[in-house]
Design an enzyme around this catalytic site. Structure first.
Site, PDB file in Angstrom:
ATOM      1  N   LYS A 193      -5.165   2.620  -4.473  1.00 20.01           N
ATOM      2  CA  LYS A 193      -6.138   1.755  -5.248  1.00 20.01           C
ATOM      3  C   LYS A 193      -6.682   1.975  -6.507  1.00 20.01           C
ATOM      4  O   LYS A 193      -6.991   1.373  -7.401  1.00 20.01           O
ATOM      5  CB  LYS A 193      -7.239   1.304  -4.297  1.00 20.01           C
ATOM      6  CG  LYS A 193      -8.004   2.425  -3.717  1.00 20.01           C
ATOM      7  CD  LYS A 193      -9.440   2.460  -4.688  1.00 20.01           C
ATOM      8  CE  LYS A 193     -10.235   3.906  -3.988  1.00 20.01           C
ATOM      9  NZ  LYS A 193     -11.360   4.023  -4.705  1.00 20.01           N
ATOM     10  N   THR A 250     -12.888  -1.658  -6.066  1.00 23.89           N
ATOM     11  CA  THR A 250     -12.554  -0.440  -7.147  1.00 23.89           C
ATOM     12  C   THR A 250     -12.269  -1.350  -8.391  1.00 23.89           C
ATOM     13  O   THR A 250     -12.367  -0.819  -9.550  1.00 23.89           O
ATOM     14  CB  THR A 250     -11.821   0.368  -6.747  1.00 23.89           C
ATOM     15  OG1 THR A 250     -12.135   0.965  -5.334  1.00 23.89           O
ATOM     16  CG2 THR A 250     -11.544   1.652  -7.617  1.00 23.89           C
TER      17      THR A 250
END
Length: 336
Positions: A193, A250
């Protein structure tokens, strides 16, 4: 569960936040930092001004630069160093370890070896240590956790009793911990990610809009799932906290180091300058190289990861990388 003796190896922002939770939960906590000056400053200030300025830490928190002192008599050990330092730190710690439950909270893939952190633990400490390992991951900014804002993460282990023990160790009124057995999927989601967050930041730096960011998040998840399936992970894991949850946070959160680095790169700054000036490690930069090499080795197509790699390591301009991405041959939404 209360009154446990826990060592936390790594006094960056996330290690500090986890140590703070454990102290507030009534455990005896020893936080290890590599730099004696950092240790002295934290002891004096009662804060971690280097990484989390102005936030007072729970007491009593023992802080040390001596690994043996941190590890002596512990029941749990939390490994939360940057991914590139995990092998070296655990190698030094090996002489002080016996049968502790190991909690891996570092997110990344080791460059060169392409190993996940649980695999690094096995190679460094042996199969028995690997069997005692629990991976802790999920959508969580250290600053928000230190401010006791509601957070949810997942503890993954092939041993349910160890996962349940870690759940009990960390859970409280503001930190909810779920358990599950898919260590591979949790680790891959947590590591990859960061690469997609760099891409999302670059997109925002180029002012490409919300449509582009949403597409990057969704197609980023698709390519993470392709690699994860190839490596034996469960696709459902990537729809959970350590996958989609962490990815969204994120890619969009103002506290995301990887997104912030991407923003600066998309705004025209040289990637090496941006990454070199960041106060903390930009894990996505190292993971982009490891994931790109791994995808080539395994024959798994990861176009967004390849684009990020080309920007970081091949001096391809962000708009040129975007053009390559958009010019790819048409495909069905689900493939590979």
């Amino acid at each position: 569960m209360s009154g446990q003796t826990v060592a936390v190896l790594g006094a960056g922002s996330w290690g500090t936040a986890l140590a703070d939770v454990l102290v507030r939960n009534g455990h005896q906590v020893r936080l290890w930092a590599r730099d004696p000056e950092h240790v002295a400053a934290m002891r004096e200030d009662g804060t971690n001004e280097r990484y989390l300025p102005g936030i007072e830490l729970a007491r009593p928190l023992a802080i040390t630069a001596e690994l043996g002192e941190a590890l002596a008599g512990t029941r749990f050990v939390v490994s939360v160093c940057p991914s590139h330092a995990v092998r070296e730190v655990l190698g030094r710690a090996a002489a002080h370890l016996d049968d502790q439950v190991l909690i891996s909270a570092s997110k990344g893939i080791e460059t060169g070896t392409h190993r996940r952190m649980s695999e690094v633990i096995v190679e460094t400490l042996g199969e028995a240590a690997g069997a005692r390992t629990v991976v802790l991951s999920g959508p969580s900014f250290a600053e928000e956790l230190l401010r006791q804002l509601p957070t949810a993460v997942v503890a993954a282990s092939r041993r349910e009793d160890h996962a349940l023990a870690v759940q009990s160790l960390f859970r409280n009124g503001y930190l909810r911990v779920y358990t599950q057995p898919d260590v591979d999927g949790v680790e891959l989601g947590g590591a990859l990610k960061n690469v997609i967050a760099l891409a999302a930041g670059i997109s925002d730096g180029l002012e490409l809009g919300s449509n582009a960011r949403a597409a990057l998040i969704n197609r980023g998840l698709a390519e993470i799932a392709r690699l994860a399936r190839h490596l034996g992970a469960r696709e459902t894991t990537l729809g959970g906290l350590a996958g989609l949850g962490d990815l969204v946070l994120t890619c969009t959160g103002r506290l995301s180091r990887n997104r912030s680095a991407g923003l600066a790169i998309g705004s025209g700054r040289r990637p090496a300058d941006v990454i070199g000036e960041m106060a903390q490690v930009v894990e996505g930069a190292r993971t982009a190289r490891a994931a790109f090499e791994l995808s080539r080795q395994l024959g798994v197509e990861m176009p967004i990861t390849s684009g990020v790699y080309s920007i970081l390591y091949e001096e391809v301009a962000p708009r040129a990388a975007l053009a390559r991405l958009m010019a790819r041959e048409p495909k069905p939404e689900r493939w590979g």
